[in-house]
Scaffold this active site. Sequence first.
Site, mmCIF file in Angstrom:
data_model
loop_
_atom_site.group_PDB
_atom_site.id
_atom_site.type_symbol
_atom_site.label_atom_id
_atom_site.label_comp_id
_atom_site.label_asym_id
_atom_site.label_seq_id
_atom_site.Cartn_x
_atom_site.Cartn_y
_atom_site.Cartn_z
ATOM 1 N N GLU A 40 -0.663 -7.599 16.325
ATOM 2 C CA GLU A 40 -0.465 -6.822 15.097
ATOM 3 C C GLU A 40 -0.522 -5.324 15.391
ATOM 4 O O GLU A 40 -1.389 -4.620 14.871
ATOM 5 C CB GLU A 40 -1.562 -7.155 14.085
ATOM 6 N N PRO A 41 0.357 -4.809 16.199
ATOM 7 C CA PRO A 41 0.288 -3.380 16.520
ATOM 8 C C PRO A 41 0.802 -2.517 15.359
ATOM 9 O O PRO A 41 1.782 -2.881 14.705
ATOM 10 C CB PRO A 41 1.219 -3.248 17.725
ATOM 11 N N ARG B 254 -0.287 1.517 15.047
ATOM 12 C CA ARG B 254 -0.249 2.858 15.633
ATOM 13 C C ARG B 254 0.665 2.945 16.867
ATOM 14 O O ARG B 254 1.453 3.888 17.008
ATOM 15 C CB ARG B 254 -1.686 3.230 16.038
ATOM 16 N N ARG C 223 -6.316 12.477 9.057
ATOM 17 C CA ARG C 223 -7.040 12.019 10.245
ATOM 18 C C ARG C 223 -8.016 13.055 10.810
ATOM 19 O O ARG C 223 -9.154 12.713 11.147
ATOM 20 C CB ARG C 223 -6.066 11.533 11.326
ATOM 21 N N TYR D 161 -11.639 11.566 10.699
ATOM 22 C CA TYR D 161 -12.145 11.046 11.977
ATOM 23 C C TYR D 161 -12.381 12.135 13.005
ATOM 24 O O TYR D 161 -12.536 11.819 14.200
ATOM 25 C CB TYR D 161 -11.123 10.086 12.621
ATOM 26 N N CYS E 295 -8.601 22.716 -1.287
ATOM 27 C CA CYS E 295 -9.914 23.328 -1.522
ATOM 28 C C CYS E 295 -11.045 22.476 -0.951
ATOM 29 O O CYS E 295 -11.839 21.883 -1.692
ATOM 30 C CB CYS E 295 -10.108 23.534 -3.015
ATOM 31 N N GLU E 296 -11.080 22.362 0.343
ATOM 32 C CA GLU E 296 -12.121 21.627 1.079
ATOM 33 C C GLU E 296 -12.257 22.321 2.424
ATOM 34 O O GLU E 296 -11.229 22.580 3.066
ATOM 35 C CB GLU E 296 -11.681 20.186 1.396
HETATM 36 C C1 LIG Z 1 -6.423 -6.649 11.079
HETATM 37 C C2 LIG Z 1 -5.689 -5.486 11.619
HETATM 38 N N1 LIG Z 1 -4.618 -5.706 12.402
HETATM 39 C C3 LIG Z 1 -3.908 -4.675 12.924
HETATM 40 C C4 LIG Z 1 -4.264 -3.365 12.691
HETATM 41 C C5 LIG Z 1 -3.444 -2.276 13.294
HETATM 42 O O1 LIG Z 1 -4.165 -1.539 14.196
HETATM 43 P P1 LIG Z 1 -3.489 -0.439 15.104
HETATM 44 O O2 LIG Z 1 -2.745 0.487 14.212
HETATM 45 O O3 LIG Z 1 -4.598 0.223 15.789
HETATM 46 O O4 LIG Z 1 -2.560 -1.140 16.054
HETATM 47 C C6 LIG Z 1 -5.383 -3.086 11.904
HETATM 48 C C7 LIG Z 1 -5.794 -1.700 11.670
HETATM 49 O O5 LIG Z 1 -6.893 -1.342 11.451
HETATM 50 C C8 LIG Z 1 -6.111 -4.184 11.343
HETATM 51 O O6 LIG Z 1 -7.177 -3.972 10.571
#
Ligand SMILES: Cc1ncc(COP(=O)(O)O)c(C=O)c1O
Length: 415
Positions: A271-272, A274, A310, A314, A342-343
């Site tokens: 599940e990529p 980023r 971000r 973070y 305004c932060e």
């Molecule tokens: C369950 C799950 N899968 C996939 C991702 C995607 O992560 P990334 O964007 O780091 O690949 C996330 C992001 O937090 C997530 O919570």
Amino acid sequence: MLNDSIRYIANQLYCDEVSVQSIADKIGTPVYIYSLKRVLDNLARIRLAFGELNPHVHYSAKANASLAVLHTIVKAGAGIDAVSGGEIYKALQVGTKPEDIVFAGVGKTRDELRYALEQNVGWFNIENVLELQHINDLAAELGKESARVALRLNPDVTAATHHHIATGHKAAKFGLSIETVKEVLAHRDQYSNVRIEGIHIHIGSQLHDTEATRQAVRVALDCIGPYPDIRTFNIGGGMAVRYSPEEQIPRWEDFGAAVTPLLKEYEVILEPGRSIIADAGILVMSLLYTKVQGGEPIYITDGSMAELIRPALYEAHHEIMPVMKTSEAVSQKAYHVVGPVCESADALGHDILLPELEAGSLLAVLTAGAYSMAMASNYNQRTRPPEVVVAEDGKSWRLARRRETWDDLTATEII
Ligand SMILES: Cc1ncc(COP(=O)(O)O)c(C=O)c1O
């Protein structure tokens, strides 16, 4: 970071073959620009990195759910990892096959579960025993033969990343504890309308080592060992991208190599998010004013934490570069690059080496394709920026989302 798509040609920043200045001249700033070519390159590189496992890639829409981006990725054969009814809806809008959608998330509502079942999504990643019960009941109510489920395990490993995006340690709100997974599996006959056929982990985002992932995979394998009919292993996302030249991150191949020997017997889902979209995108903004406060030089831009949260959320670092490079002879200074919000937290970057620029000059925040527009807000009643995509051939570009207007700000309100 600069790359094959986001690069300078003769001192001008380009997105593939298109000059960034030329887009900003037509569309204005702030504006997000994405290279669809880079998106597809990243997808191909991820598939290669996990080659032997031949994984099903489900792009994590939370990173950037722009329809144009989703459509490009789905057309290339990927599925979608959705964490809300809204993300499922958008995935379906771009033609994702329902069976290629994974529905994840720690707090799915009954309405969302019902919608997902009605749409026949492929997988439900379960994070709560009551949620499993809801799906079981709803599947019966809707006359669905059975819903396919993966249990999301909280493997109790601490990922090397920022604590806000670590999700696999015991105290994190995510997943089912090891004991709960074992318990559910031991009593899975109770859930006659679901098929528990998978295990899911996601220990965090922007992971700085592969060892924690290996450890998490081992814990999960131990849980499912007694159930040989569980054949699908979803290892989540989390592969890191480089936000600065100094940042040391594992290569995607290292992630592939770390898990391949363990998962050869399984059907693997990734599940990529980023890693597919971050370095394909930039946020382009105009310099409004310069100031010196307490002896420190500040650039005030029309981009802010509302468009890219971000750094504020973070303490994340992004490279910021002028769209028109000045000559090497012009000296550089370390600037705070801030927005109009305004932060005090409203900064895009601190100590960013930049030349002296005139008001109206363009600055590009790099590696801003992921968790930028997706997390943007209307704070201070700012209108959210447009999104521009440079086509897969690298030559043409188009508006993928128009700039919001003040009418949009009031459209859903009632006096
Ligand atoms: C369950 C799950 N899968 C996939 C991702 C995607 O992560 P990334 O964007 O780091 O690949 C996330 C992001 O937090 C997530 O919570």
